[in-house]
Design a protein around this motif. Structure first.
Motif, short mmCIF file in Angstrom:
data_model
loop_
_atom_site.label_atom_id
_atom_site.label_comp_id
_atom_site.label_asym_id
_atom_site.label_seq_id
_atom_site.Cartn_x
_atom_site.Cartn_y
_atom_site.Cartn_z
N SER A 1 -3.32 6.07 -1.95
CA SER A 1 -4.17 7.14 -1.43
C SER A 1 -3.65 8.49 -1.92
O SER A 1 -2.63 8.57 -2.62
CB SER A 1 -4.16 7.12 0.10
N HIS B 1 -1.33 -2.39 -4.73
CA HIS B 1 -2.76 -2.58 -4.94
C HIS B 1 -3.61 -1.43 -4.41
O HIS B 1 -4.82 -1.40 -4.62
CB HIS B 1 -3.22 -3.89 -4.28
N TYR B 2 -2.95 -0.44 -3.73
CA TYR B 2 -3.72 0.69 -3.20
C TYR B 2 -2.83 1.92 -3.12
O TYR B 2 -1.70 1.86 -2.63
CB TYR B 2 -4.26 0.36 -1.81
N VAL C 1 -6.97 5.73 -9.97
CA VAL C 1 -6.69 6.76 -8.96
C VAL C 1 -5.92 7.92 -9.59
O VAL C 1 -6.24 9.09 -9.35
CB VAL C 1 -5.89 6.16 -7.78
N ASP D 1 0.15 4.78 1.25
CA ASP D 1 -0.82 5.60 1.97
C ASP D 1 -0.09 6.53 2.93
O ASP D 1 1.14 6.69 2.86
CB ASP D 1 -1.83 4.71 2.69
N GLN E 1 -6.94 -0.62 -11.07
CA GLN E 1 -7.41 0.11 -9.90
C GLN E 1 -6.49 1.29 -9.59
O GLN E 1 -6.96 2.40 -9.31
CB GLN E 1 -7.47 -0.84 -8.69
N VAL E 2 -5.19 1.08 -9.62
CA VAL E 2 -4.24 2.16 -9.32
C VAL E 2 -4.24 3.19 -10.44
O VAL E 2 -4.19 4.41 -10.18
CB VAL E 2 -2.82 1.57 -9.11
N ARG F 1 0.83 -1.20 0.00
CA ARG F 1 0.00 0.00 0.00
C ARG F 1 0.87 1.26 0.00
O ARG F 1 1.92 1.30 0.65
CB ARG F 1 -0.89 0.03 1.25
#
Length: 406
Positions: free
Chosen positions: A55, A52-53, A88, A22, A84-85, A20
């Motif tokens: 922010s 996978h993520y 963003v 974040d 997914q990324v 992640r």
């Protein structure tokens, strides 16, 4: 911080991240990016296939790094983004600020093509880099004043030589700034001229470097010299360099430069990352007179700041001076510019820590940016045991000698 791996390739750095990105991990990633930039990385390819993520905090890290790299001619390339990324980046509009490629293989191909167009590669003395050649005529060297009175510290106002900024591109010597001798006479110290920008270190306790950028001069401006030398001419070669072991002695770079050019005498400008500077500078203006040589063992510590330990690791140095293939074959007046068995004579402005550009074609622009943006800490006569990491250099091939200007 997520798992990461850094791979150093000939054309770029690959940084592989997993997990992640974040608010918790972003500070560590920013530190990683900053460290790679300070170590000389300019094209950073970030493999996000294992992320996978992301922010908003993670996005800001990429934006900040891209801005830092653009200042020094670099770029952040993103590879292997999942759908997914990628969404963003797209929703925020940040996808327009980066080159994005499907995978690491595509990034490697892209970087390879970019570098191959820049110039020819070289490798010598454990140093590698790129060289750009220009069809420039031979430059000229002139000696300013005389060094005869330095040993006795017996200069007077009649020895001062005003030099116009427009008449000197690179140079070294003992000099000062000011309009009246009563004002600047006690300030003469180590001086450097690089791309017509003037820096000197006044011989005062707790002194600060004074300077005058070429853009701030006018027809009435003059630099006040007691002695030194100046170089005029265009760069015949511009180059980027990096020590293969991560750092090495300045003298090895000079040997490498002599292997690149076949000229007997070179004017050199240098912009580099310090791995430890060894240098010296005057502590007193050489006007009061001395009963014995200021270079004697008894008086040397009173007259010269000469640290035995390397200083300023990580700082930027901007240096200029002369490099000779065989000083003993030069006219006596030119030989006098080299001390003992040394084959070089450079002065350096030592600036605060910052990354610098690594594209040879950007030498002049990067010099202008650095001297106008970074704080200058000191000016010193540079010794060959100083150590460097990476940087840029320009070579003026000198074909005309003028014995003096006074």
């Amino acid at each position: 911080m997520p798992d990461y791996r850094v791979d150093i390739l000939p054309t770029h750095h690959t940084i592989t991240l997993k997990g992640r990105l974040d608010a918790l991990t972003a500070p560590g990633i920013q530190e990683l990016f900053t460290r790679v930039i300070f170590e000389g990385g300019r094209t950073l390819v970030v493999d996000l296939s294992g992320v996978h993520y992301v922010s908003s905090a993670g996005l800001r890290t990429f934006i900040a790094t891209q801005k830092d790299l653009q200042k020094v001619g670099g770029e952040l390339v993103l590879a292997g983004l999942s759908a997914q990324v990628h969404d963003v980046f797209q929703v925020s509009g940040f996808d327009q600020l980066f080159r994005m490629v499907p995978d690491i293989a595509a990034a490697s191909d892209l970087c390879g093509k970019t570098v191959s167009a820049r110039g020819r590669l070289f490798q010598a003395k454990g140093i590698s880099g790129e060289v750009l050649e220009a069809d420039a005529p031979a430059g000229s060297l002139f000696i300013i004043g005389s060094a005869d009175k330095l040993e006795s510290a017996s200069y007077t106002e009649t020895d001062v030589v005003p030099v116009s900024p427009s008449g000197i591109r690179l140079g070294c010597g003992l000099a000062a700034l000011g309009d009246g001798f009563d004002e600047y006479g006690a300030l003469f110290g180590e001086a450097l001229i690089i791309d017509s920008n003037f820096f000197y270190y006044p011989t005062l306790r707790h002194a600060s470097v004074d300077f005058l950028l070429a853009a701030h001069t006018n027809a009435l401006t003059t630099y006040k010299f007691l002695h030194g030398f100046g170089i005029m001419g265009d760069y015949r070669r511009r180059l980027s360099f990096k020590y293969d072991s991560g750092g090495g002695p300045l003298q090895d770079l000079f040997d490498a430069l002599l292997s690149i050019s076949d000229a007997n005498l070179l004017g050199v400008s240098l912009l580099a990352e310090s791995r430890g500077v060894l240098g010296m500078n005057l502590k007193k203006s050489p006007l009061a007179g001395s009963p014995e040589s200021i270079f004697s063992g008894r008086l040397f510590p009173d007259w010269f700041d000469f640290p035995v330990d390397a200083a300023h690791p990580g700082s930027v140095i901007a240096a200029a001076g002369l490099l000779a293939r065989n000083p003993e074959n030069l006219p006596p007046a030119i030989q006098s510019l080299f001390s003992g068995s040394a084959f070089f004579h450079l002065h350096a402005a030592i600036l605060e820590k910052a990354p610098i550009g690594t594209a040879a074609c950007d030498l002049e622009a990067e010099l202008a940016r650095v001297v106008s943006e970074l704080r200058v800490l000191k000016v010193q006569h540079l010794l060959g045991r100083s150590r460097l990491g990476y940087g840029l250099a320009g070579l003026v091939e000198i074909g005309v000698y003028h014995s003096s200007i006074s």
